[in-house]
Design a protein around this motif. Structure first.
Motif, PDB file in Angstrom:
ATOM      1  N   ASP A   1      -6.947   0.811  -1.848  1.00  0.00           N
ATOM      2  CA  ASP A   1      -7.106  -0.246  -2.833  1.00  0.00           C
ATOM      3  C   ASP A   1      -5.902  -0.340  -3.761  1.00  0.00           C
ATOM      4  OD1 ASP A   1      -9.614  -0.889  -1.855  1.00  0.00           O
ATOM      5  OD2 ASP A   1     -10.613   0.570  -3.144  1.00  0.00           O
ATOM      6  N   GLN A   2      -5.323   0.810  -4.099  1.00  0.00           N
ATOM      7  CA  GLN A   2      -4.208   0.853  -5.036  1.00  0.00           C
ATOM      8  C   GLN A   2      -3.079   1.697  -4.460  1.00  0.00           C
ATOM      9  OE1 GLN A   2      -4.040  -0.878  -7.845  1.00  0.00           O
ATOM     10  NE2 GLN A   2      -6.142  -1.676  -7.652  1.00  0.00           N
ATOM     11  N   PRO A   3      -1.822   1.358  -4.797  1.00  0.00           N
ATOM     12  CA  PRO A   3      -0.703   2.195  -4.329  1.00  0.00           C
ATOM     13  C   PRO A   3      -0.674   3.523  -5.049  1.00  0.00           C
ATOM     14  CG  PRO A   3       0.098   0.513  -5.835  1.00  0.00           C
ATOM     15  CD  PRO A   3      -1.358   0.208  -5.599  1.00  0.00           C
ATOM     16  N   GLN A   4      -0.018   4.499  -4.440  1.00  0.00           N
ATOM     17  CA  GLN A   4       0.156   5.784  -5.090  1.00  0.00           C
ATOM     18  C   GLN A   4       1.004   5.608  -6.349  1.00  0.00           C
ATOM     19  OE1 GLN A   4      -1.123   8.751  -4.355  1.00  0.00           O
ATOM     20  NE2 GLN A   4      -2.246   8.016  -2.577  1.00  0.00           N
ATOM     21  N   PRO A   5       0.755   6.418  -7.396  1.00  0.00           N
ATOM     22  CA  PRO A   5       1.539   6.293  -8.643  1.00  0.00           C
ATOM     23  C   PRO A   5       3.028   6.499  -8.384  1.00  0.00           C
ATOM     24  CG  PRO A   5      -0.366   7.725  -8.954  1.00  0.00           C
ATOM     25  CD  PRO A   5      -0.273   7.471  -7.477  1.00  0.00           C
ATOM     26  N   ARG A   6       3.825   5.696  -9.004  1.00  0.00           N
ATOM     27  CA  ARG A   6       5.274   5.841  -8.881  1.00  0.00           C
ATOM     28  C   ARG A   6       5.922   5.335 -10.158  1.00  0.00           C
ATOM     29  NH1 ARG A   6       4.762   1.077  -5.362  1.00  0.00           N
ATOM     30  NH2 ARG A   6       5.576  -0.725  -6.495  1.00  0.00           N
ATOM     31  N   ILE A   7       7.185   5.697 -10.343  1.00  0.00           N
ATOM     32  CA  ILE A   7       7.955   5.250 -11.497  1.00  0.00           C
ATOM     33  C   ILE A   7       9.005   4.266 -11.004  1.00  0.00           C
ATOM     34  CG2 ILE A   7       9.476   5.945 -13.382  1.00  0.00           C
ATOM     35  CD1 ILE A   7       8.104   8.618 -13.376  1.00  0.00           C
ATOM     36  N   GLY A   8       8.717   2.990 -11.130  1.00  0.00           N
ATOM     37  CA  GLY A   8       9.656   1.991 -10.679  1.00  0.00           C
ATOM     38  C   GLY A   8       9.815   1.971  -9.174  1.00  0.00           C
ATOM     39  N   ARG A   9      10.799   1.225  -8.722  1.00  0.00           N
ATOM     40  CA  ARG A   9      11.102   1.144  -7.300  1.00  0.00           C
ATOM     41  C   ARG A   9      12.418   1.839  -7.000  1.00  0.00           C
ATOM     42  NH1 ARG A   9       9.223  -4.335  -8.218  1.00  0.00           N
ATOM     43  NH2 ARG A   9       7.145  -4.600  -7.270  1.00  0.00           N
ATOM     44  N   ARG A  10      12.535   2.315  -5.785  1.00  0.00           N
ATOM     45  CA  ARG A  10      13.749   3.005  -5.370  1.00  0.00           C
ATOM     46  C   ARG A  10      14.793   1.984  -4.940  1.00  0.00           C
ATOM     47  NH1 ARG A  10      14.220   6.370  -0.101  1.00  0.00           N
ATOM     48  NH2 ARG A  10      12.139   5.509   0.168  1.00  0.00           N
TER      49      ARG A  10
END
Length: 449
Positions: A123-132
């Motif tokens: 349902d939701q993407p894994q937590p991340r800080i911004g995009r690579r």
């Protein structure tokens, strides 16, 4: 430097919390073999956090280098623009693509194969800080690892992992062919084959890309002129790179047409890729519930059916309770049986036609009539246990007959994975709403009892 360390440790703390709570491993048993690890498509909860901590550190190393301040400002501008654009996207498919897309290249958002698989089962993407942010060298290294079409398999996306790129139009293309039967796959191939030579070249394959790009541009322009409240608008010409004669190479393009883009696809090539892709997604979804075992229970199968519907949680609980109370645990559903059921869903419209003829007689639908319609529409029968389970889910009055319209509504939601457009608002209270109301009342009766 102090702010950098503070943000770094904050990231590690968030990663640790996510690893401990990830639902993907809620039933995982450490004693199982490596297959159980692979069964979650390499979506180990720790991977995205480790990936993004490392990416974030790499991306911000230049904070200590005064010579790269201008690059920092340019990157921040691009990131702010893309994040601002995320808030102005109205299309549900595009919103999901941008939510799960974890990388950027040349000002465009892309999914990695892991992002793509995750978008289909989570349902939701894994937590991340911004995009690579990817460089030309990184992308070249990624694409060099893409296997040729001759080495394709039903583990193509899983084997690529994070070493690959999937564009927005490819995401739409893959979502479409995921649910299509062989007859419609052949139609899709003929649509690509613009010169009718029984071969599809890269330039023909990209025709659909240009159509989708133009459609998105028109939609965004219309949104820009109709929305007076929005302070920021999407730079569509930059986002879709319309000035470029051909999109950047991606893993799918390299796989299908070779590194030089000169290979051509026959229908058999296209069909083989589609079948491998469909089988890969089914295995991933099945393994998500089986956790490496050879079969799933009735409750797991019920959850797989209902996961993409808009039924309220309280109604789902009523259904789960009913299934649990009527299950003896002796029958379980194997991967092959699940694949046959999924094959049946791809012929849902044909099944609907067969059942409509039966409904003209105004007779209730029995399990025997249901099985007969399945055999007529898809050419094979479903396991009797699966049909019995379907009736237990959709037989609200416990009269051994199916609530057919409600079954079709839920199955269409399942097939479209939550992106089905509805036309149920034409009536004051649709049959699907009546179904939900009936379930709610059934739940109240069970509670009071």
């Amino acid at each position: 430097m102090t702010n950098f360390l503070a943000r770094y440790w904050k990231t590690l703390a968030a990663a640790s919390a996510s690893i401990g709570s990830s639902y993907l491993f809620r039933h995982c048993n450490e004693s199982q073999d490596n297959h159980r690890v692979l069964s979650v498509l390499t979506l180990q909860a720790a991977q995205p956090e480790r990936r993004n901590v490392k990416t974030w550190m790499t991306k911000h190393r230049y904070l200590e280098d005064e010579n790269d301040e201008k690059d920092d400002e340019d990157e921040k501008t691009d990131r702010d623009r893309l994040e601002s654009n995320d808030e102005n996207v109205g299309n549900l498919r595009e919103k999901r693509f941008r939510e799960f897309g974890s990388v950027e290249y040349n000002g465009e958002i892309y999914m990695t194969p892991v992002d793509f698989l995750e978008s289909l089962i989570s349902d939701q993407p894994q937590p991340r800080i911004g995009r690579r942010h990817l460089t030309d060298e990184t992308v070249c290294a990624m694409l060099s690892k893409t296997p040729t079409r001759q080495r394709g398999s039903n583990r193509f996306f899983r084997n690529l992992g994070e070493a690959g790129l999937i564009s927005f139009w490819e995401y739409l293309f893959l979502c479409v062919i995921l649910i299509k039967p062989a007859s419609q796959i052949q139609i899709a191939f003929k649509m690509f084959d613009t010169d009718c030579d029984q071969l599809v070249g890269k330039h023909e394959f990209l025709v659909i890309s240009k159509i989708i790009t133009q459609k998105r541009l028109t939609s965004q322009k219309r949104s820009k002129h109709s929305s007076s409240k929005s302070k920021s608008t999407i730079n569509t010409s930059s986002y879709y790179n319309l000035d470029r004669t051909e999109p950047a190479d991606t893993s799918l393009l390299v796989h299908l047409f070779g590194k030089n883009g000169r290979d051509t696809l026959t229908y058999e090539d296209f069909k083989r890729f589609t079948e491998n892709f469909q089988q890969e997604i089914l295995e991933i979804e099945f393994n998500q519930f089986s956790h490496g075992f050879k079969a799933i229970c009735d409750l797991d199968f019920t959850e797989m059916i209902l996961r993409y519907t808009d039924l309220p949680d309280e109604i789902k609980r009523v259904i789960f309770r009913k299934v649990k109370q009527t299950t003896d645990g002796s029958n379980r559903i194997t991967l092959d049986e699940f694949k046959r059921f999924s094959g049946f869903l791809k012929h849902l419209e044909d099944f609907n036609i067969a059942m409509r003829f039966h409904q003209l007689s105004n007779k209730p639908i029995s399990q025997a009539e249901f099985q007969r319609a399945v055999k007529i529409s898809v050419g094979f029968e479903l396991d009797p246990h699966i049909i019995g389970l379907i009736f237990r889910i959709f037989d609200i009055d416990n009269d051994q007959h199916l609530s057919y319209d409600e079954f079709m509504g839920v199955m269409k939601d399942r097939l479209a994975r939550g992106f089905r457009t509805r036309d149920l608002e034409k009536s004051t209270l649709s049959k699907f709403d009546q179904f939900k109301l009936c379930l709610r009342e059934h739940g109240k009766q069970n509670t009071s009892a």
